[in-house]
Scaffold this motif. Structure first.
Motif, short mmCIF file in Angstrom:
data_model
loop_
_atom_site.label_atom_id
_atom_site.label_comp_id
_atom_site.label_asym_id
_atom_site.label_seq_id
_atom_site.Cartn_x
_atom_site.Cartn_y
_atom_site.Cartn_z
N LYS A 1 42.17 50.39 104.80
CA LYS A 1 41.74 50.36 106.20
C LYS A 1 42.93 50.51 107.14
CE LYS A 1 37.63 47.57 105.36
NZ LYS A 1 36.95 46.29 105.60
N ASP B 1 38.60 41.52 109.61
CA ASP B 1 38.27 41.92 108.25
C ASP B 1 38.01 40.69 107.40
OD1 ASP B 1 38.47 44.51 106.45
OD2 ASP B 1 39.25 42.81 105.30
N GLU C 1 33.22 41.37 110.37
CA GLU C 1 32.47 41.51 109.12
C GLU C 1 31.96 40.14 108.68
OE1 GLU C 1 34.82 45.26 107.06
OE2 GLU C 1 35.49 43.24 106.64
N ILE D 1 42.02 46.28 102.27
CA ILE D 1 42.73 46.07 103.53
C ILE D 1 43.79 47.15 103.73
CG2 ILE D 1 44.31 44.50 104.74
CD1 ILE D 1 42.65 42.19 103.42
#
Length: 126
Positions: free
Chosen positions: A112, A101, A73, A109
């Motif tokens: 995910k 991430d 990302e 987080i």
């Protein structure tokens, strides 16, 4: 991580340009490294939808054979964060082996990680 007796080597493989051009570069890089990093923000323009992003990623997967991939990302030129469902979809393709991430938000987080928890894949979250 070490593969055999050597360090694992990854390299960025997606930059601006049509998916077909990116796929050609990913394929070339895949011949030289252990995994090729897909920059999340390079798979569609900032104003494009998640559906456009996913369609472009599906096209990239179709054009790159079995090249091992990772996700990053990258925060520039714009910061596209993957939602938990999309990250899960990526992991389930069997082609992505890691995700870097950059949300910097504990709740995001955690969401995910929860979306990935029950998968039996080699996918890793960093």
């Amino acid at each position: 991580t070490v593969a055999g007796s050597r360090a694992v080597v990854v390299a960025s493989g997606t930059f601006l340009g049509p998916v077909e051009q990116q796929a050609a570069f990913v394929s070339r890089m895949g011949e030289m490294v252990d995994a090729v990093v897909v920059l999340v923000n390079m798979m569609c323009a900032a104003a494009e939808s998640l559906e456009a992003w996913r369609a472009n990623v599906q096209r990239l997967l179709a054009l790159t054979g079995q090249t091992r991939l990772g996700l990053y990302e990258c925060p520039t030129p714009y910061h596209r964060l993957l939602d938990p469902e999309t990250l899960r979809w990526c992991a389930q393709t069997g082609r992505f082996f890691f995700h870097k991430d950059t949300s910097r938000r504990p709740a995001a987080i955690s969401a995910k990680l929860a979306a990935l928890a029950d998968l039996d894949t080699p996918f890793r979250f960093y």
